[in-house]
Design an enzyme around this catalytic site. Structure first.
Site, PDB file in Angstrom:
ATOM      1  N   GLU A 143      49.028  67.979  57.241  1.00 19.52           N
ATOM      2  CA  GLU A 143      50.034  68.105  58.298  1.00 19.52           C
ATOM      3  C   GLU A 143      51.095  67.021  58.207  1.00 19.52           C
ATOM      4  O   GLU A 143      50.787  65.830  58.356  1.00 19.52           O
ATOM      5  CB  GLU A 143      49.369  68.017  59.671  1.00 19.52           C
ATOM      6  CG  GLU A 143      50.355  68.164  60.804  1.00 19.52           C
ATOM      7  CD  GLU A 143      49.747  67.861  62.156  1.00 19.52           C
ATOM      8  OE1 GLU A 143      48.692  67.202  62.219  1.00 19.52           O
ATOM      9  OE2 GLU A 143      50.340  68.274  63.166  1.00 19.52           O
ATOM     10  N   GLU A 240      49.117  72.113  71.273  1.00 22.11           N
ATOM     11  CA  GLU A 240      48.827  70.681  71.194  1.00 22.11           C
ATOM     12  C   GLU A 240      49.904  69.905  71.934  1.00 22.11           C
ATOM     13  O   GLU A 240      50.802  69.285  71.323  1.00 22.11           O
ATOM     14  CB  GLU A 240      48.760  70.251  69.740  1.00 22.11           C
ATOM     15  CG  GLU A 240      48.210  68.847  69.553  1.00 22.11           C
ATOM     16  CD  GLU A 240      48.244  68.384  68.112  1.00 22.11           C
ATOM     17  OE1 GLU A 240      49.184  68.753  67.389  1.00 22.11           O
ATOM     18  OE2 GLU A 240      47.325  67.650  67.711  1.00 22.11           O
TER      19      GLU A 240
END
Ligand SMILES: O=C(O)C(=O)CO
Length: 261
Positions: A143, A240
């Site tokens: 990520e 998130e």
């Protein structure tokens, strides 16, 4: 409409972690993700998933001493043995929780470190992790993260991630594309997700600025959700974000499905 997963590290913070699975189900989620499962017994987590009919969508490889500010150890030459032990620990939990994708946080570059040595270490560790996970039918993700929230983080953009994947030369290494991070670092969200769709295994969302729920900032999520449907993204989207108030109020966009219009 995409499949949304509740990120239990960021959502439902008004209650103990182990109670968040029931809350996620009650809020309409079919899946959950969170940073790390390692502080909990596997059986307890599995019991929560089964009791509430939830899919464990993702968790991270162990990422060093989080409380001390570490955000991954994959780039650190002196931590390779620890990294490899962590891969096996993450697999142990993933198999117990039927989780089929794991994210590797690559780490913060030490001041004065040789970037070539960090890159070489990272490539070797990802090659090891990707092949080890492949034997268990688990995908490995990396990520890119913005440098405002994590100054010095070693992976910051989509192109960099694509080049890293090419250097690792594994067909089991993919991108975890966090819309919030990439809005800060590069923008061009819709085109980038379309161009690299085959390499994007997981998406996460939050609005910007503030990392709150969709509809609180500059990102046009109604457009992006329709775009992701149109380009054929069939993965999960991890929610998130830090709810502006309580989680349920922060989830109003999700419950009301206001973005389906
Ligand atoms: O900090 C983030 O955005 C993460 O997804 C960590 O896994």
């Amino acid at each position: 409409m995409p499949k949304f997963a509740a990120n239990l590290t960021m959502l439902f913070n008004e209650m103990p972690f182990i109670d968040r699975f029931a809350a996620a189900k009650a809020a309409g989620f079919a899946g959950v993700e969170y940073l790390f499962p390692y502080d909990f017994d596997k059986a307890l987590l599995r019991e929560q998933l089964e009791a509430h009919g939830l899919t464990q969508v993702l968790h991270n490889l162990p990422a060093g001493n989080w409380a001390a500010g570490e955000r991954g150890i994959a780039i650190l030459p002196e931590r390779t043995a620890e990294f490899r032990d962590g891969v096996f620990r993450a697999i142990d939990y993933a198999k117990a929780l039927d989780c089929d994708q794991l994210n590797c946080l690559v780490g913060i570059a030490p001041v004065d470190a040789d970037p070539h040595e960090l890159q070489e270490t990272l490539v070797g560790n990802l090659r090891f992790a990707a092949s080890t996970l492949a034997r268990e039918n688990i995908k490995l993700l990396v990520e890119p993260i913005n440098t405002l929230d994590i100054p010095g983080f070693f992976l910051n953009g989509t192109e960099q991630a694509v080049q890293l994947i090419a250097e690792v030369r594994s067909n089991n290494l993919f991108i975890q594309y966090d819309i919030y991070h990439m809005q800060i670092m590069e923008g061009d969200l819709a085109r980038t997700m379309q161009e690299y769709l085959p390499q994007i295994a997981h998406i996460q969302l939050a609005d910007n600025p503030g990392r709150h729920e969709p509809g609180t900032g500059e990102i046009n999520y109604p457009f992006l959700f329709r775009h992701l449907d149109a380009i054929g993204y069939r993965g999960w989207i991890g929610c998130e974000y830090k709810p502006r108030t309580t989680t349920l109020e922060g989830l109003s966009w999700h419950a009301a499905r206001t973005f389906e219009t």
